[in-house]
Write an enzyme that holds these catalytic residues in place. Structure first.
Site, PDB file in Angstrom:
ATOM      1  N   LYS A   1       9.522  -4.470   1.071  1.00 18.97           N
ATOM      2  CA  LYS A   1       8.453  -4.890   0.146  1.00 18.97           C
ATOM      3  C   LYS A   1       8.067  -3.711  -0.741  1.00 18.97           C
ATOM      4  CE  LYS A   1       6.262  -8.328   3.009  1.00 18.97           C
ATOM      5  NZ  LYS A   1       4.956  -8.472   3.628  1.00 18.97           N
TER       6      LYS A   1
ATOM      7  N   HIS B   1       3.227  -0.046  -2.926  1.00 23.19           N
ATOM      8  CA  HIS B   1       2.236  -0.207  -3.992  1.00 23.19           C
ATOM      9  C   HIS B   1       1.236   0.947  -4.017  1.00 23.19           C
ATOM     10  CE1 HIS B   1      -0.420  -1.571  -0.879  1.00 23.19           C
ATOM     11  NE2 HIS B   1       0.369  -2.600  -0.602  1.00 23.19           N
TER      12      HIS B   1
ATOM     13  N   HIS C   1      -0.343   2.175  -0.880  1.00 21.87           N
ATOM     14  CA  HIS C   1       0.468   3.059  -0.030  1.00 21.87           C
ATOM     15  C   HIS C   1       0.488   4.475  -0.595  1.00 21.87           C
ATOM     16  CE1 HIS C   1       2.474  -0.959   0.924  1.00 21.87           C
ATOM     17  NE2 HIS C   1       1.866  -0.591   2.039  1.00 21.87           N
TER      18      HIS C   1
HETATM   19  N1  ARG Z   1       1.732  -1.802   6.533  1.00 27.19           N
HETATM   20  C1  ARG Z   1       0.366  -2.145   6.230  1.00 27.19           C
HETATM   21  C2  ARG Z   1       0.255  -2.637   4.796  1.00 27.19           C
HETATM   22  O1  ARG Z   1       1.085  -2.316   3.992  1.00 27.19           O
HETATM   23  C3  ARG Z   1      -0.568  -1.011   6.422  1.00 27.19           C
HETATM   24  C4  ARG Z   1      -0.727  -0.555   7.844  1.00 27.19           C
HETATM   25  C5  ARG Z   1      -2.082  -0.019   8.121  1.00 27.19           C
HETATM   26  N2  ARG Z   1      -2.222   0.450   9.457  1.00 27.19           N
HETATM   27  C6  ARG Z   1      -2.566  -0.268  10.497  1.00 27.19           C
HETATM   28  N3  ARG Z   1      -2.592   0.312  11.678  1.00 27.19           N
HETATM   29  N4  ARG Z   1      -2.854  -1.545  10.405  1.00 27.19           N
HETATM   30  O2  ARG Z   1      -0.694  -3.323   4.452  1.00 27.19           O
END
Ligand code: ARG
Length: 585
Positions: A145, A148, A151
């Protein structure tokens, strides 16, 4: 050095004499006021201030805060009369109910330059967190994905949070929690069978997986059976089916390898690549057991939910009808596993504020489960970015963002033909300054503020930008290279008595306070602001206090040491922010 103090510094609790040279002066003020007021110096140290108006002095105290009997302004006046100067504190005056002290600036300069000469890269750091461990989870993109803006911010700010803990003596662990589990990875596998190419996968796994994912999603929108296949595939993955897992593992490993290169460009490396997939079934089941025992689970349409309405936190679904887990379920298991493994004193989740509810739910569930370390978990949130898409409108990968940044920076640099022709490695320099531009723009305001990505403003060499900071640093490096002599720590300190020299020393001396303060706020803007002010003070000093072209050699040497110490301090601040300080540009 020209003089050494003979008066021993009083021991005051809370003062870090080794790492913060201003604390010696504060300890004197605290002891002096303790003697006047009968209040303990330890308590006084904690309420010392910097006067708003620098003309008033260097250290101030609001007398009412001492809660002594009588009229504060009169008391301040009486104390002024009792005061006698010493080597460290040269004057005491009263303005209203404030008591203001001036410090011996040349003594400060003396002690400070000596200290920076000894400590160099370590200047500004302290050991207050010795023995404590922080786990910092940041970046955490999703495989197949887009990477963005959320991130990107998590990456930049998370790296800062980690660096700040390091600088305050903590042991830190940087963890990347990949989004690599869930039905969408079943869908990706189904898509790969149809559209995948081994060769493209090896060449650029992140891009190829994304392309496959986009195509199969389009198909799935038209054809519901593809979604069924995806669900079935993911169920096999959750059940540990070897064949299903080996394909997914390949996707994951290749993506991580590629990410590692890109993060290296940002000067970041992770201690651990974890992810949603790495949370064991066992810890999830154990967590579900506890939730059941505590009567927190309810059934709804075959799914399991936790009703958090009484905490105004809505409802959290922890298990789907088909028995598979969800994002929050994996987060519950992950938190517990991390604590068991690392016994952290603090764990930070660097996640955009869109997920405030998710993290509140997570922490509330852990609390209701009776987990006593839940107070150590903290969500470090941040606002949104608009307008980050590139001119081509295609920046969905971190790599693209950085390439586009480099290109734009390159163009800005080319506008100054003469200078550009002297840059040895323009490509690398453009990359570093461009990245600095993006990072400083991101960290210039409070985290929670939204901002608009501004492709023009952030690349400017003037104003509050990354290039401006890099330029200030490189300019000092060039003075060091071109002055024709080296750093001599044994200077005549009295040659630094001009106002702009003392102002610069003052700024440099404050750096350890900012490093310590950043641990409480975890706001990178505090350090950005400091670096901007320091750079500005440097450029004011450079207007009149020359090194090159200064006839008196002893004066030139004293100034060189001062500029060198400023450059070390600025470099340390830039590194704390995650930038690579440039020596030439
Ligand atoms: N991968 C998730 C996203 O892109 C963010 C992860 C955040 N960390 C967590 N422990 N939930 O939205």
């Amino acid at each position: 050095m020209s003089f050494n103090p003979v008066t021993p510094v009083p021991q005051v609790k809370g003062a870090d004499l080794e790492n913060n040279k201003l604390d010696s002066f504060r300890s004197f003020v605290a002891s002096i006021v303790a003697e006047f007021s009968g209040i303990s110096a330890d308590n006084i140290l904690a309420i010392l201030e910097v006067p708003r108006n620098p003309e008033h002095g260097d250290i101030a105290i609001a007398v009412p805060r001492l809660r002594v009997q009588g009229n504060p302004a009169q008391i301040a006046q009486q104390w002024v009369e009792k005061f006698s100067p010493n080597e460290y504190i040269t004057s005491c005056t009263a303005t209203g109910h404030y008591l203001n002290f001036k410090i011996n600036k040349l003594l400060l300069a003396n002690i400070l330059l000596d200290d920076i000469y000894k400590r160099k890269e370590k200047y500004g750091t302290n050991q207050s967190g010795a023995g404590k461990k922080a786990l910092v989870e940041f970046s955490s993109p999703n495989i197949a994905k887009p990477f963005h803006a959320g991130h990107l911010r998590s990456t930049i700010i998370g790296n800062f949070v980690k660096n700040v803990h390091d600088a305050n003596g903590w042991e830190t662990i940087g963890l990347n929690y990949l989004g690599d589990w869930g039905k969408q990875y079943g869908l990706l596998a189904v898509g790969f069978e149809k559209y995948g190419s081994e060769e493209d996968l090896l060449n650029n796994p992140i891009k190829h997986l994304y392309d496959v994912y986009v195509k199969i999603n389009e198909d799935a929108d038209k054809n519901e059976t593809i979604n069924d296949q995806a669900r079935a595939y993911f169920k096999k993955m959750e059940e540990g089916d070897e064949a299903a897992l080996s394909l997914w593992k390949k996707f994951r490993n290749l993506s991580i390898e590629k990410y590692k290169d890109t993060y290296a460009r940002l000067n970041i490396n992770f201690d651990i690549y974890s992810g949603e997939s790495q949370v064991s079934n066992e810890s999830i089941n154990r967590a579900l057991e506890i939730l059941k025992e505590k009567k927190m689970l309810q059934e709804s349409d075959g799914a399991l939910i936790i009703d958090l309405n009484q905490y105004k936190l809505d409802v959290a679904v922890v298990q789907k009808k088909d028995g598979t887990t969800l994002y929050i379920t994996r987060d519950i298991g992950a938190a517990i596993e991390r604590y068991e493994k690392y016994k952290f004193d603090a764990m930070y989740y660097l996640v955009a504020s869109q997920q405030d509810l998710h993290l509140k739910q997570l922490f509330k569930i852990l609390e209701l489960m009776g987990i006593e370390w839940v107070g150590r978990c903290k969500h470090i949130n941040f606002g949104m970015v608009s307008g980050m898409s590139t001119r081509k409108g295609t920046a969905v990968f971190l790599d693209d963002i950085l390439e586009q940044t480099k290109e734009s920076m390159h163009e800005v640099m080319k506008q100054n033909e003469k200078k550009y022709s002297q840059v040895e490695n323009p490509d690398k320099v453009a990359d570093i300054i461009g990245i600095s531009a993006v990072m400083i723009q991101d960290m210039a305001a409070k985290r929670i503020r939204n901002y608009a990505f501004n492709w023009n403003r952030m690349f400017s060499f003037e104003g509050d930008t990354g290039p401006y900071l890099q330029y200030a640093h490189a300019r000092l490096c060039s003075i060091e290279r071109n002055c024709g002599f080296g750093i001599n720590p044994n200077i005549d300190i009295s040659l630094l008595s001009e106002k702009s020299a003392l102002d610069l020393i003052d700024m440099v001396a404050q750096y350890p306070d900012f490093v310590k303060g950043a641990l409480n706020t975890l706001e990178p803007c505090t350090i950005v602001t400091y670096a901007m002010k320091l750079s500005h003070t440097i450029s004011v000093a450079l207007e009149t206090l020359w090194v090159v072209g200064q006839k008196e050699h002893k004066v030139a040497e004293a100034r060189l040491l001062m500029y060198w110490a400023s450059r070390i301090t600025l470099g340390n601040a830039l590194k704390l922010l995650g930038l690579k300080p440039l020596e030439r540009m």
